[in-house]
Motif scaffolding. Structure first.
Motif, mmCIF file in Angstrom:
data_model
loop_
_atom_site.group_PDB
_atom_site.id
_atom_site.type_symbol
_atom_site.label_atom_id
_atom_site.label_comp_id
_atom_site.label_asym_id
_atom_site.label_seq_id
_atom_site.Cartn_x
_atom_site.Cartn_y
_atom_site.Cartn_z
ATOM 1 N N ALA A 37 -6.578 -8.290 12.333
ATOM 2 C CA ALA A 37 -5.827 -7.132 11.870
ATOM 3 C C ALA A 37 -6.702 -6.150 11.123
ATOM 4 O O ALA A 37 -7.534 -6.541 10.299
ATOM 5 N N GLY A 38 -6.492 -4.881 11.383
ATOM 6 C CA GLY A 38 -7.154 -3.833 10.624
ATOM 7 C C GLY A 38 -6.518 -3.673 9.253
ATOM 8 O O GLY A 38 -5.315 -3.881 9.085
ATOM 9 N N THR A 39 -7.328 -3.315 8.261
ATOM 10 C CA THR A 39 -6.831 -3.054 6.902
ATOM 11 C C THR A 39 -7.377 -1.693 6.461
ATOM 12 O O THR A 39 -8.339 -1.612 5.697
ATOM 13 N N PRO A 40 -6.771 -0.611 6.965
ATOM 14 C CA PRO A 40 -7.390 0.722 6.828
ATOM 15 C C PRO A 40 -7.468 1.292 5.427
ATOM 16 O O PRO A 40 -8.200 2.259 5.212
ATOM 17 N N ARG A 41 -6.752 0.710 4.450
ATOM 18 C CA ARG A 41 -6.784 1.269 3.092
ATOM 19 C C ARG A 41 -7.346 0.310 2.053
ATOM 20 O O ARG A 41 -7.479 0.667 0.886
ATOM 21 N N HIS A 42 -7.658 -0.902 2.444
ATOM 22 C CA HIS A 42 -8.055 -1.892 1.448
ATOM 23 C C HIS A 42 -9.420 -1.554 0.852
ATOM 24 O O HIS A 42 -10.330 -1.146 1.574
ATOM 25 N N PRO A 43 -9.603 -1.717 -0.453
ATOM 26 C CA PRO A 43 -10.880 -1.328 -1.082
ATOM 27 C C PRO A 43 -12.048 -2.253 -0.735
ATOM 28 O O PRO A 43 -13.204 -1.859 -0.914
ATOM 29 N N ASP A 44 -11.780 -3.466 -0.253
ATOM 30 C CA ASP A 44 -12.855 -4.443 -0.061
ATOM 31 C C ASP A 44 -13.090 -4.860 1.382
ATOM 32 O O ASP A 44 -14.043 -5.599 1.658
ATOM 33 N N ALA A 49 -4.097 -0.058 -5.312
ATOM 34 C CA ALA A 49 -3.376 1.133 -4.873
ATOM 35 C C ALA A 49 -2.202 0.805 -3.961
ATOM 36 O O ALA A 49 -1.476 1.709 -3.534
ATOM 37 N N ALA A 50 -1.985 -0.480 -3.670
ATOM 38 C CA ALA A 50 -0.938 -0.861 -2.724
ATOM 39 C C ALA A 50 0.448 -0.350 -3.116
ATOM 40 O O ALA A 50 1.176 0.168 -2.261
ATOM 41 N N PRO A 51 0.861 -0.481 -4.385
ATOM 42 C CA PRO A 51 2.197 0.042 -4.722
ATOM 43 C C PRO A 51 2.350 1.526 -4.419
ATOM 44 O O PRO A 51 3.419 1.962 -3.970
ATOM 45 N N ALA A 52 1.281 2.286 -4.618
ATOM 46 C CA ALA A 52 1.366 3.728 -4.383
ATOM 47 C C ALA A 52 1.537 4.033 -2.903
ATOM 48 O O ALA A 52 2.431 4.792 -2.510
ATOM 49 N N TRP A 53 0.668 3.433 -2.046
ATOM 50 C CA TRP A 53 0.790 3.778 -0.625
ATOM 51 C C TRP A 53 2.009 3.149 0.027
ATOM 52 O O TRP A 53 2.614 3.731 0.939
ATOM 53 N N LEU A 54 2.409 1.968 -0.462
ATOM 54 C CA LEU A 54 3.608 1.351 0.077
ATOM 55 C C LEU A 54 4.837 2.190 -0.246
ATOM 56 O O LEU A 54 5.749 2.338 0.581
ATOM 57 N N GLY A 55 4.843 2.776 -1.419
ATOM 58 C CA GLY A 55 5.966 3.621 -1.799
ATOM 59 C C GLY A 55 6.128 4.843 -0.924
ATOM 60 O O GLY A 55 7.239 5.349 -0.745
ATOM 61 N N THR A 56 5.016 5.334 -0.346
ATOM 62 C CA THR A 56 5.109 6.529 0.497
ATOM 63 C C THR A 56 5.823 6.260 1.810
ATOM 64 O O THR A 56 6.258 7.198 2.477
ATOM 65 N N SER A 99 -2.700 3.592 10.073
ATOM 66 C CA SER A 99 -3.638 4.431 9.329
ATOM 67 C C SER A 99 -2.874 5.222 8.276
ATOM 68 O O SER A 99 -1.635 5.293 8.297
ATOM 69 N N THR A 100 -3.599 5.841 7.362
ATOM 70 C CA THR A 100 -2.930 6.589 6.298
ATOM 71 C C THR A 100 -2.110 7.738 6.862
ATOM 72 O O THR A 100 -1.009 8.016 6.384
ATOM 73 N N PRO A 105 0.587 -10.350 4.092
ATOM 74 C CA PRO A 105 0.231 -10.492 2.672
ATOM 75 C C PRO A 105 -1.079 -9.811 2.310
ATOM 76 O O PRO A 105 -1.208 -9.214 1.227
ATOM 77 N N TRP A 106 -2.089 -9.901 3.190
ATOM 78 C CA TRP A 106 -3.395 -9.325 2.847
ATOM 79 C C TRP A 106 -3.392 -7.804 2.819
ATOM 80 O O TRP A 106 -4.342 -7.192 2.340
ATOM 81 N N ASP A 107 -2.321 -7.190 3.314
ATOM 82 C CA ASP A 107 -2.247 -5.726 3.255
ATOM 83 C C ASP A 107 -2.192 -5.224 1.813
ATOM 84 O O ASP A 107 -2.669 -4.131 1.517
ATOM 85 N N VAL A 108 -1.600 -6.022 0.925
ATOM 86 C CA VAL A 108 -1.414 -5.562 -0.457
ATOM 87 C C VAL A 108 -2.182 -6.388 -1.485
ATOM 88 O O VAL A 108 -2.486 -5.885 -2.569
ATOM 89 N N LEU A 109 -2.503 -7.648 -1.168
ATOM 90 C CA LEU A 109 -3.237 -8.480 -2.125
ATOM 91 C C LEU A 109 -4.637 -7.912 -2.371
ATOM 92 O O LEU A 109 -5.355 -7.592 -1.427
#
Length: 404
Positions: free
Chosen positions: A44-51, A20-27, A378-379, A12-16
């Protein structure tokens, strides 16, 4: 041959909290998402989260509200509010995923809980030396089966998922625990690790005695076999006297089947009709996340396996994954077969390499790819996942498989 359906795993914390979560999840290009609803402890690592860049989920937890479902039980799941900020992070994350038009399956881990086990060591797996595995709830214990069924019922009631992915239906064993692992230097063979996974908790002892089995003799035989072991490569199947401990496996299989049956009763009582996936293994000695198919054959679910996906780990080399898929298809011929594939290190972050591995699994009979893990990747790895999925679909003879 058609392309396997792709299921991406997420926390859950990957997108909450990530706009930008919808954009990267869509890829990632997946067809549906398996979102953690009840899960063990993890950092867990959260490589794209803004915070943030890491989440310390310090205990096993339920990611929907527990309500009063566990009020009269010894085993109670912890809340994840401390690191997610909400008691219902599953619902919040599911809304993000569904915003992309993707179905959401509730990834539900049943018997792997150091939190519940740590507070109730008498309900955990206990090896022949009397050592307790506090991360491993034993399904021979009626209270453990009740707890697992309550987890499933609460996830269905509060999470309203489109499907269930059930992990750790049977007991965990020697491996796959929670603390820093410092046992590799002992070079315990696969056989020794399997023997150290046999359970002698009070419920397993009672099951032995009810069958007229000499439980203390078995315990002594297990201890002697472990203490005298010298071959570091020996497996349970190739060791002398390999069949000696099958009656103990029989008890394990029955216990896991009973736990699954209680979970199925909870599903029926909910009135929901979720898509069901089970993490399974054709290995009769299997413990941990993947339940032995010998247990499934004893479950009330077995006659309905044509409506189920059996998911097998395919994390090793390509030929090992192909062998795993073929073995699971042979063990559960009426089920769809899912290949649980790793997109994290040591796998290469290369779309072509992943696509080649995944196509070999599809050719071996995999109907689905269960991709671990979209949030941890990672991205560049996420891009490789999306590229590999696209290659499988675009390859002339391959077409996306219909969703059941």
């Amino acid at each position: 041959m058609v392309a396997p359906q792709a299921i991406g795993y997420l926390y859950p914390w990957d997108v909450l909290g990530d706009p930008a979560a919808p954009a990267w999840l869509g890829t990632a290009g997946v067809d549906r998402v398996a979102l953690a609803a009840a899960y063990h402890s993890v950092r867990a690592g959260t490589p794209r989260h803004p915070d943030r860049r890491v989440v310390d989920a310090r205990t096993a937890a339920l990611y929907v509200p527990a309500g009063a479902a566990f009020a009269d039980q010894a085993l109670v799941p912890a809340s994840a509010k401390g690191w997610t900020g909400t008691a219902n992070s599953f619902a919040g994350a599911a809304a993000v995923v569904r915003g992309l038009g993707l179905p959401v399956d509730a990834w539900t881990v049943l018997t792997h809980s150091s939190a519940a086990g740590g507070n109730n060591p008498d309900l955990c797996v206990r090896n022949a030396f009397g050592e307790v595995y506090r991360y491993a709830l034993c399904p021979s214990q009626p209270q453990v089966r009740t707890y697992a069924a309550a987890l499933v019922a609460q996830v269905l009631a509060e999470g309203q998922p489109d499907g269930l992915v059930l992990e750790a239906i049977g007991p965990l064993g020697f491996g796959h625990q929670n603390q820093h692992e410092k046992t590799e230097g002992a070079e315990y063979s696969p056989r020794v690790q399997a023997l150290l996974s046999l359970c002698f908790c009070t419920a397993c002892i009672a099951a032995c005695e009810a069958r007229g089995l000499p439980v203390q003799e078995y315990r002594s035989q297990v201890r002697s076999a472990v203490l005298l072991a010298e071959d570091h490569t020996e497996t349970p199947e190739t060791a002398p006297g390999a069949a000696d401990f099958l009656p103990l496996l029989d008890i394990r299989w029955d216990a896991a089947a009973a736990l699954l049956d209680e979970c199925l009763a909870a599903i029926d009582a909910s009135g929901a009709a979720p898509r069901i996936s089970l993490h399974a293994s054709p290995d009769p000695w299997s413990t941990g996340p993947f339940v032995a198919t010998a247990s499934l054959r004893r479950s009330k679910l077995w006659p309905l396996m044509d409506q189920v996906t059996a998911v097998v780990a395919c994390w090793g080399e390509s030929d090992q994954g192909v062998a795993a898929v073929r073995a699971l298809k042979a063990a559960a011929p009426q089920a769809r077969v899912g290949a649980y594939v790793l997109a994290l290190p040591p796998k290469r972050a290369d779309a072509g390499h992943l696509a080649a591995e995944w196509e070999s699994l599809a050719e071996a009979g995999a109907d689905e790819l269960h991709v671990y893990h979209l949030g941890l990747a990672s991205t560049r790895r996420l891009g490789a996942i999306g590229g590999a999925v696209t290659m499988l679909r675009d390859d002339g003879a391959l077409r996306q498989r219909d969703v059941r």
